[in-house]
Design a protein around this motif. Structure first.
Motif, PDB file in Angstrom:
ATOM      1  N   ARG A 196     -15.767  -5.058  -2.378  1.00 22.97           N
ATOM      2  CA  ARG A 196     -16.669  -3.983  -2.856  1.00 22.97           C
ATOM      3  C   ARG A 196     -17.997  -4.097  -3.264  1.00 22.97           C
ATOM      4  O   ARG A 196     -18.956  -3.229  -3.441  1.00 22.97           O
ATOM      5  CB  ARG A 196     -16.032  -3.620  -4.430  1.00 22.97           C
ATOM      6  N   THR A 202       0.995  -1.283   0.059  1.00 19.63           N
ATOM      7  CA  THR A 202       0.108   0.021   0.051  1.00 19.63           C
ATOM      8  C   THR A 202       0.876   1.219   0.072  1.00 19.63           C
ATOM      9  O   THR A 202       0.624   2.452  -0.668  1.00 19.63           O
ATOM     10  CB  THR A 202      -0.980  -0.112   1.355  1.00 19.63           C
ATOM     11  N   ASP A 233      -8.138   6.293  -3.871  1.00 16.61           N
ATOM     12  CA  ASP A 233      -8.659   4.962  -3.165  1.00 16.61           C
ATOM     13  C   ASP A 233      -8.430   3.864  -4.219  1.00 16.61           C
ATOM     14  O   ASP A 233      -8.035   2.431  -3.930  1.00 16.61           O
ATOM     15  CB  ASP A 233      -9.985   5.425  -2.948  1.00 16.61           C
ATOM     16  N   ARG A 234      -8.861   4.040  -5.461  1.00 15.87           N
ATOM     17  CA  ARG A 234      -8.841   2.963  -6.627  1.00 15.87           C
ATOM     18  C   ARG A 234      -7.297   2.353  -6.699  1.00 15.87           C
ATOM     19  O   ARG A 234      -7.278   1.289  -6.828  1.00 15.87           O
ATOM     20  CB  ARG A 234      -9.204   3.667  -7.830  1.00 15.87           C
ATOM     21  N   SER A 249      -6.621   0.280  -3.759  1.00 17.04           N
ATOM     22  CA  SER A 249      -7.311  -1.255  -3.804  1.00 17.04           C
ATOM     23  C   SER A 249      -6.586  -2.252  -4.305  1.00 17.04           C
ATOM     24  O   SER A 249      -6.916  -3.405  -3.866  1.00 17.04           O
ATOM     25  CB  SER A 249      -8.758  -0.674  -4.211  1.00 17.04           C
ATOM     26  N   THR A 287     -14.904   2.583  -5.946  1.00 14.49           N
ATOM     27  CA  THR A 287     -13.949   2.130  -4.984  1.00 14.49           C
ATOM     28  C   THR A 287     -13.748   2.929  -3.805  1.00 14.49           C
ATOM     29  O   THR A 287     -13.318   4.047  -4.153  1.00 14.49           O
ATOM     30  CB  THR A 287     -12.852   1.313  -5.582  1.00 14.49           C
ATOM     31  N   THR A 288     -13.878   2.740  -2.654  1.00 20.65           N
ATOM     32  CA  THR A 288     -13.527   3.313  -1.369  1.00 20.65           C
ATOM     33  C   THR A 288     -12.734   2.696  -0.365  1.00 20.65           C
ATOM     34  O   THR A 288     -12.465   1.333  -1.014  1.00 20.65           O
ATOM     35  CB  THR A 288     -14.846   3.882  -0.728  1.00 20.65           C
ATOM     36  N   THR A 289     -12.221   3.500   0.294  1.00 19.53           N
ATOM     37  CA  THR A 289     -11.202   2.567   1.274  1.00 19.53           C
ATOM     38  C   THR A 289     -11.674   2.970   2.735  1.00 19.53           C
ATOM     39  O   THR A 289     -12.313   4.192   2.987  1.00 19.53           O
ATOM     40  CB  THR A 289      -9.667   2.996   1.263  1.00 19.53           C
ATOM     41  N   ILE A 300     -11.096  -2.313   1.607  1.00 20.94           N
ATOM     42  CA  ILE A 300     -11.912  -1.549   0.209  1.00 20.94           C
ATOM     43  C   ILE A 300     -13.058  -1.938   0.360  1.00 20.94           C
ATOM     44  O   ILE A 300     -13.766  -2.920   1.077  1.00 20.94           O
ATOM     45  CB  ILE A 300     -11.021  -2.313  -0.923  1.00 20.94           C
TER      46      ILE A 300
END
Length: 816
Positions: free
Chosen positions: A150, A44, A119-120, A123, A199-201, A191
């Motif tokens: 997701r 990450t 975020d994307r 992910s 997509t969110t985190t 995610i």
């Protein structure tokens, strides 16, 4: 149903993933498992770095992506033993990195990295690791199903820290469970997706949160968080070497510790399982046999009042002050609303009872935005002078005590403040909730390591107190002191619970410094000779910069420059133990300044050996004055050297020969004139007079020297020559006393504010008459001891004895 989550270190390599597979295999024997995994350790951070590099126009992002692709392909090759298994996964991995490269190229072209795009980008870490783990299970004949988080977790569109919509999420999880019957699901952590499918985190560390949400939605029997430490600890092991595991802890305590920086658990994780009463177990992937920490509704009782310590760094305090706040409702609401509009999280709140000021803690990175929105909100009040502009203070941290047992338990705050105060840790703000489960203190960030260790020692290590010594002057006396320390270390740990560690030794040529743990007192002479040199100022700054708890500077020199270092050290709450008489006998204003500093900064300035080596002279005098007695007169023989000389001189041998003997046996300074001219004794009676409460200077002490002036000229050889020349003078002094049955003693006297030193003829029956060898004696005549004095008597010279006096002062300072 069990939910198991494995962190980035647990899946950092093929070898580690094999450990995960073994642990999950054992869990499957007990029932179905939902497995949540983080990205491969470090992935990450690498993706974030690549995205920022691309946005900045730095093509180094391409190298980062190629390295990540190679790492994942290597792990796949190691985990999938057959070409058929590899042939299925490797094209998928390659396709994912192709997508990643296209996304990064877009960021590079635009020169912008929005929260949604980030975020994307992030992910992919969990998507890649989870599919890799699924393939590894399948290659071993275990039917694992991949679950796309997701499609399970619905959130709002707050990219970077999305909030979960619990009702929709639970519906989607239940629907997936019905549609995908399997004993093993593998889902990517961290995610989710919003209502539009973007997509969110869930925030860094959000894989724990993913697991907790799934456990709550599925009504799991338990949640296991597998990481690289054996559960939650009483403190951060990177800061406290003696940190110990916490076997059982309540949900509330776990939330408090995780909120205040306990890295083993992501703070929001606790709430979903707490609502459903699901026990949560924190375990170590690399030591699965360890018990770990069980988070539960009602943990068994513990003898410790405090359950754990934690801290948050990078904190700033925002102070809003002004008389216009007093009695006016709504100011706090406006402040918090302004911060909320700027999406600034408030970590801590405290307000004075006068309502004149309110203080909130926020992340340092939010300070510029906070200043802008708050000053804008209160622009009218500020311009009218009713409020001051928002004043931020940075470079701070929070240290928190957490524990259910603190409730209704008096004295906890007192112990906290006392322990920090003794070590010079200044508290900038305090917050304690009505639940009494948490006491938070705001301190300088540079003091966090010291503070955490001090508090851990106070609340968890009652059997041992670590004391850090910095010794200047490992010569004759200093060398004996180090030998005594080496001899007694084990005894002091066992009998007094003191762990004395010598952290540095310095002389005029070398400075030997321990990074941690203390120096080896068996080899220090050889090690010191190979060490570099530090100036006195550099040695002082070393002590200050190390900022260790319970630090003591031990000065075993006669160097005036060493005494100059006392003030800056005392101002940092470093205790001083001084064999050096210079500071205590310097100008009275300087003497008082050092005493005041020790009082102001709650530390010790001890110099017992300034007067009578190991004899408890200053200590006894202090006991007298503190108990209300008044010292009217003191009469003393304070030079072991002079007492030895006059006890051994009877006219049968030259006076010079007796002085040489004293020097050879170690009873004099390298220059014996410093002992024989009376100045050393004058310093000692001056120190005693000051400790008795008199404001005297050195020139107030009358010094009647018995040495002819020519003996004080030239160098040491010339001194001995002059002693021989003046032998008739010394013989005459002796014979004049002996003819009347008296003995010569060099006496220091103090009477009602007046001090003097000089050679006296002492008659038989006097307390000084039978003083033998190198002994010292002090007679205290006080309001309580009028006719019969209080007498302190014993050996007053010699390296071994003096070293033991320094050692005693060290123990006094250590037991503060």
């Amino acid at each position: 149903m069990q939910v198991l989550k494995f962190g980035g270190t647990s899946v950092a390599s093929a070898e580690n993933i094999e450990k995960v597979i073994a642990i999950v295999g054992q869990a499957l024997a007990q029932g179905p498992v939902v497995l949540v995994v983080s990205a491969l350790g470090g992935t990450t951070d690498a993706l974030i770095g690549a995205g920022r590099a691309a946005a900045a126009g730095d093509e180094a992002f391409r190298i980062t992506l190629r390295q990540l692709e190679a790492r994942h392909l290597t792990a796949a090759e190691a985990l999938l033993p057959t070409p058929a298994a590899q042939a299925e996964l490797q094209p998928w991995l390659t396709a994912q990195f192709t997508e990643l490269a296209l996304l990064a190229d877009g960021i590079f072209a635009l020169g912008e990295l929005s929260p949604r795009t980030l975020d994307r980008l992030m992910s992919y870490g969990e998507l890649l690791s989870s599919r890799l783990v699924v393939a590894a299970f399948q290659a071993r004949g275990l039917a694992a199903a991949w679950a796309d988080s997701r499609q399970l977790l619905r959130t709002n569109s707050r990219f970077g820290m999305a909030q979960v919509e619990e009702v929709v999420t639970e519906q989607q999880v239940r629907a997936f469970q019905l549609a995908t019957p399997s004993n093993l699901w593998v889902a990517p952590g961290f995610i989710a997706a919003d209502a539009e499918g973007h997509t969110t985190t869930l925030g860094r560390g959000g894989s724990d949160y993913t697991a907790a949400i799934l456990a709550a939605a599925l009504g799991a029997e338990k949640l296991e968080i597998w990481t690289d430490v054996s559960g939650m600890l009483t403190a951060d092991p990177r800061l406290v070497r003696a940190a110990r595991p916490i076997a059982h802890i309540s949900y509330e305590e776990a939330m408090e510790l995780s909120h205040f920086g306990a890295k083993v658990l992501y703070a929001p994780t606790v709430q979903p399982v707490r609502q459903r009463g699901i026990p949560m177990w924190i375990k170590n992937t690399f030591a699965p046999q360890d018990f770990g920490t069980l988070v539960e509704v009602a943990p068994p009782p513990t003898p410790n009042v405090v359950r754990g310590l934690s801290s948050i760094g990078n904190l700033a305090l925002l102070n809003l002050e002004g008389s216009g706040m007093v009695g006016v409702p709504g100011f706090s609401a406006r402040l918090f609303a302004a911060l909320a509009r700027a999406r600034i999280n408030v970590v801590l709140i405290t307000q004075s009872s006068s309502e004149h000021s309110i203080c909130v803690g926020v992340n340092e990175a939010d300070v510029p935005a906070a200043q802008g929105v708050v000053n804008e909100e209160f622009a009218g009040e500020i311009s009218a002078g009713r409020l001051e502009p928002l004043r931020p203070e940075t470079g701070l941290a929070i240290v928190a005590l957490v524990g259910e047992n603190m409730k209704n338990h008096p004295g906890i705050s007192g112990r906290l403040f006392s322990a920090l105060g003794h070590n010079g840790v200044n508290i900038r703000a305090i917050a304690q909730g009505a639940s009494e489960r948490n006491i938070s203190t705001v301190i300088r960030a540079s003091d966090v390591r010291k503070a955490i260790n001090v508090l851990h020692e106070e609340f968890f290590e009652a059997t041992s107190k670590q004391v850090n010594l910095f010794i200047l002057g490992p010569g004759n006396v200093g060398g004996k002191l180090l030998a005594q320390l080496a001899q007694q270390q084990a005894y002091l740990r066992e009998k007094l619970s003191l762990d004395l560690r010598v952290m540095a030794i310095a002389n005029s040529r070398h400075s030997l410094v321990s990074e941690e743990g203390g120096l080896d007192l068996r080899t220090w002479p050889e090690d010191l000779n190979e060490a570099p040199k530090l100036t006195l100022e550099e040695f002082t700054q070393l002590i200050i910069s190390k900022n260790l708890r319970n630090s003591i500077f031990v000065d075993v020199t006669a160097n005036p420059a060493a005494a100059d270092q006392y003030a800056p050290l005392l101002a940092k709450s470093v205790a001083i133990v001084a064999c050096n008489k210079v500071a205590a006998s310097a100008a009275y204003a300087s003497y008082r300044h050092l005493k005041q500093l020790a009082q102001d900064f709650n530390t010790k300035y001890l110099f017992e050996t300034n007067v009578g080596a190991a004899l408890p002279v200053i200590g006894t005098l202090g006991d007298l004055t503190r108990s209300g007695d008044v010292v009217r007169r003191m009469q003393a023989v304070l030079s072991g050297t002079l007492n030895f000389v006059f006890n051994n001189y009877d006219g049968s041998r030259p006076f010079a020969e007796v002085v040489r003997q004293a020097q050879a046996e170690g009873y004099t300074e390298p220059d014996p004139r410093l002992d024989l001219n009376g100045s050393d004794v004058a310093r000692k009676i001056l120190i005693l007079a000051r400790e008795a409460g008199q404001q005297l200077e050195m020139n107030d002490v009358a010094n009647e020297s018995f040495l002819p002036p020519s003996c004080l000229e030239g160098d040491v050889p010339a001194f001995y020559e002059q002693l021989a020349v003046h032998e008739p003078h010394f013989r005459a002094l002796y014979e004049a006393a002996a003819s009347e049955g008296k003995r010569l003693k060099f006496v220091a006297q103090y009477t009602d504010g007046q001090a003097a030193v000089g050679l006296q003829q002492i008659p038989p029956g006097h307390d000084l008459y039978d003083l033998r060898g190198k002994d010292n004696v002090v007679l205290f005549y006080t309001d309580r001891y009028t006719d019969q004095p209080l007498v302190v008597k014993g050996a007053g010279a010699g390296a071994e004895v003096t070293a033991s006096g320094v050692f005693a002062d060290i123990i006094r300072a250590a037991r503060l």
